[in-house]
Design an enzyme around this catalytic site. Structure first.
Site, short mmCIF file in Angstrom:
data_model
loop_
_atom_site.label_atom_id
_atom_site.label_comp_id
_atom_site.label_asym_id
_atom_site.label_seq_id
_atom_site.Cartn_x
_atom_site.Cartn_y
_atom_site.Cartn_z
CE1 TYR A 32 19.21 37.87 60.53
CE2 TYR A 32 21.12 36.71 61.41
CZ TYR A 32 19.87 37.24 61.58
OH TYR A 32 19.27 37.18 62.80
CG HIS A 37 28.58 39.93 56.01
ND1 HIS A 37 27.81 39.31 56.96
CD2 HIS A 37 28.57 39.11 54.93
CE1 HIS A 37 27.35 38.17 56.48
NE2 HIS A 37 27.79 38.02 55.26
P1 AMP Z 1 27.99 35.37 52.81
O1 AMP Z 1 26.99 36.46 53.04
O2 AMP Z 1 28.03 34.35 53.89
O3 AMP Z 1 27.90 34.79 51.42
O4 AMP Z 1 29.42 36.06 52.89
C1 AMP Z 1 29.73 37.20 52.13
C2 AMP Z 1 31.22 37.46 52.20
O5 AMP Z 1 31.60 37.64 53.56
C3 AMP Z 1 32.05 36.29 51.66
O6 AMP Z 1 33.17 36.81 50.95
C4 AMP Z 1 32.48 35.59 52.90
O7 AMP Z 1 33.70 34.87 52.77
C5 AMP Z 1 32.65 36.76 53.86
N1 AMP Z 1 32.56 36.28 55.24
C6 AMP Z 1 31.59 35.52 55.81
N2 AMP Z 1 31.87 35.24 57.10
C7 AMP Z 1 33.07 35.84 57.35
C8 AMP Z 1 33.91 35.93 58.52
N3 AMP Z 1 33.59 35.34 59.67
N4 AMP Z 1 35.06 36.61 58.40
C9 AMP Z 1 35.43 37.20 57.24
N5 AMP Z 1 34.67 37.17 56.12
C10 AMP Z 1 33.51 36.49 56.16
#
Ligand code: AMP
Length: 281
Positions: A32, A37
């Site tokens: 998503y 990301h």
């Molecule tokens: P998730 O899909 O939420 O597990 O996130 C996947 C990766 O994206 C993880 O390393 C998160 O820390 C990073 N991530 C999620 N949201 C953000 C954001 N707003 N800014 C930077 N990195 C993010």
């Protein structure tokens, strides 16, 4: 862009890139996609000869009363976005591919996981470190990219990599925010328009703390209560935690001396949002 469903497929795809001498960059995600990301993928694209992204909503890191079933998913859109950024390989396994019947091995980082989200989400980090260790073993990247948005997760993974001598570099990149300051998150889709507006109290309160530190405030309890008070004044906000710990060791602090992590978790309706800022003296 290759889309792989099985461990065998992604291993074969990565091997082909490695054989042509490419450095392998890896971005683990739950899909998503948003700009947060994409910022990780773009950095991997700039630094590595091959970019591998995993999309896996890991059941092991969700508690029994959490949002696993309704976690937002849109694989077609994610694949389109990954292709546009120039990702080479997407690994999107089924649950049974990662956790076949009889699965019984877990990776746990102690200490660092016993505070903040580790307290409000028991078992969460055990699920995260287990799946990330598995993904690292499957992909065998040279560099893995994580977001500062999940600050505790980033330090927990760095510790796991160090403690288990995993042969890769972990890179942590800044939090990407909406124009009005709200940290991007897949979970922001849970917010009603009113909750979305109310949630701005999070970046505002973090910014206020940064200002207070610039103005000379060094008392951790004062800073914490200032942020807590601001968030508590928003009727739609339900505070899970507002904490300040040393950064990056997450040790308890009473006075700011060097760098500290101000981290918050707040519920708005059914969305539990986290955010943080590193306070620097
Ligand atoms: P998730 O899909 O939420 O597990 O996130 C996947 C990766 O994206 C993880 O390393 C998160 O820390 C990073 N991530 C999620 N949201 C953000 C954001 N707003 N800014 C930077 N990195 C993010």
């Amino acid at each position: 862009m290759e889309v792989c469903r099985t461990v065998g497929e992604v291993r074969a795809a990565v091997r082909r890139h490695r054989e042509r001498g490419a450095k392998i960059g890896f971005v683990p995600t739950m899909g998503y996609f948003h700009e947060g990301h994409l910022s990780l993928m773009r950095r991997a694209r700039a630094e590595c000869g091959a970019v591998v992204v995993s999309i896996f909503v890991n059941p092991l890191q969700f508690g029994p009363r959490e949002d696993l079933a309704e976690y937002p998913r849109d694989l077609e859109r994610d694949l389109r976005m990954a292709r546009e950024v120039g990702v080479d390989v997407v690994f999107t396994p089924a649950d049974e591919e990662m956790y076949p019947p009889g699965y019984c091995t877990y990776v746990e980082v102690l200490g660092l996981t016993e505070k903040l989200c580790g307290l409000s989400r028991p078992g969460h980090f055990r699920g995260v470190t287990t799946v990330v260790a598995k993904l690292f073993n499957i992909v065998q990247p040279d560099v893995a990219y994580f977001g500062q948005k999940d600050a505790q997760q980033a330090v927990v993974i760095q510790r796991m990599v160090r403690d288990l001598n995993m042969p890769l570099e972990v890179v942590v990149l800044p939090t990407v925010r909406e124009a009005d300051g709200l940290a991007m998150s897949s979970r922001n889709v849970y917010l009603s328009p009113e909750e979305r507006q109310a949630a701005l109290v999070i970046p505002r309160s973090l910014a206020r703390a940064v200002e207070a530190v610039k103005g000379g405030e060094r008392n951790v309890a004062v800073l914490r209560e200032m942020v807590r008070g601001m968030i508590a004044a928003e009727p739609r906000a339900q505070i899970d935690y507002v904490e300040i710990y040393g950064w990056p060791d997450l040790e308890p602090l009473t006075v700011l001396t060097d760098r500290a992590l101000l981290a918050v978790a707040v519920r708005f309706g059914r969305a539990r949002l986290i955010d943080n800022v590193v306070l620097e003296v």
